[in-house]
Design an enzyme around this catalytic site. Sequence first.
Site, short mmCIF file in Angstrom:
data_model
loop_
_atom_site.label_atom_id
_atom_site.label_comp_id
_atom_site.label_asym_id
_atom_site.label_seq_id
_atom_site.Cartn_x
_atom_site.Cartn_y
_atom_site.Cartn_z
N ARG A 165 -80.36 -8.58 -80.84
CA ARG A 165 -79.70 -9.00 -79.61
C ARG A 165 -78.60 -7.97 -79.29
NH1 ARG A 165 -80.10 -13.73 -82.89
NH2 ARG A 165 -81.45 -15.33 -81.98
N LYS A 203 -76.07 -15.74 -83.09
CA LYS A 203 -76.32 -16.86 -82.19
C LYS A 203 -76.88 -18.09 -82.88
CE LYS A 203 -78.88 -18.00 -77.96
NZ LYS A 203 -79.80 -17.47 -76.92
N HIS A 270 -82.42 -7.15 -72.59
CA HIS A 270 -82.89 -8.11 -73.59
C HIS A 270 -84.38 -7.98 -73.86
CE1 HIS A 270 -82.31 -11.62 -76.11
NE2 HIS A 270 -83.35 -12.20 -75.56
N ARG A 273 -85.53 -6.46 -77.17
CA ARG A 273 -85.73 -7.37 -78.29
C ARG A 273 -87.13 -7.97 -78.26
NH1 ARG A 273 -83.47 -11.04 -81.99
NH2 ARG A 273 -83.88 -13.25 -81.63
N HIS A 296 -84.43 -16.38 -85.85
CA HIS A 296 -84.72 -17.63 -85.17
C HIS A 296 -84.51 -18.81 -86.11
CE1 HIS A 296 -87.57 -15.52 -82.09
NE2 HIS A 296 -86.31 -15.51 -81.70
N TYR A 305 -94.16 -15.15 -79.40
CA TYR A 305 -94.38 -13.72 -79.55
C TYR A 305 -95.75 -13.43 -80.16
CZ TYR A 305 -89.41 -12.90 -78.61
OH TYR A 305 -88.16 -12.84 -78.03
#
Length: 328
Positions: A165, A203, A270, A273, A296, A305
């Site tokens: 990120r 995050k 972004h 990523r 994640h 993905y």
Amino acid sequence: MAWLTAERRLIDWGEWTPPRDRESVSQGATVTFGVFADRWLTERDLTPKTRATYRDIYRSRLEPTLADLRLNEITPAVVRTWYAGLGTEYPTRTAHAYQLLRTIMGTAKTDGLIRENPCTIPKAGRTPKRRELDLLTVDELAAVVDGMPERYRAAVLVAAWGGLRFGELTELRRKDVTGGGEVIRVRRAVTLVDGTYVVGRPKSDGGSRDVHLPPHVVPALQQHMDDYTAGGAEALVFTTARGGRVSQAAFTKPFKAALESIGRREVRVHDLRHFGAVAAAQAGATTKELMDRLGHATPTMSMRYQHVAKDRPAALAARMSQMIEENK
């Protein structure tokens, strides 16, 4: 006898609650939503960026209509009227506002201040369908790197092939680059909150991780650190020409110019990523491996993905034929 009669009446009406719970419920008739929401936003365990986002949503969408109402005055009918008043121009923002109200009122219910959560509108908190991933090809990424100022080229490579990120990328310090540039230790992220940079944890709960860079990226990162990164463990790896922290605006301007040169201006920072995530999936990464690599907390995005990666070769083949048609 009068007390028993009153209790029986509450039972018959379906409104009976244990006496010990009635004091807290009665507080819902005195505590305003504004007071409760402010306390909720202050006490909730949130990242600085998330807390700032929630406060912005509260001030712009919830406070004007609901702040002065007592908690028990916020009924399903009040919520429906408030929700209708938000309009349809900004569906994502509206969905987030409803989600925030529902969560705050859910806490009020848990605290015993109200009996039921009044947010009962079906699908109101559902955000619009995600935009399709806009991925660069390997050749397009190489062209973008070549089009960037030299001091930002390695940053593009690390963001893309490492799947970082932007806030993780720009908070990397010399001490976080190990193994001669082969492994990036992601332990922090920086966010801009009310004009001030705030450094905190990544995050998601799984955000702290070690990212192994593909071998072809390592020499570029090593050369960058030799040329542009100051000495000392705490030195930022990527900086502006003046040695300051790289802002999103400072990075995006040359990034968009590089994209313009290859006709792909619609791609976002972004999306670098996303490129790295799909590349890892194409290389055979399992869902768990993608979660670990990307930080994640849940498998949902990692599985997305993998789905995109499965369809990617066909999409590239179709684009190649399209190029032939366009040149006829």
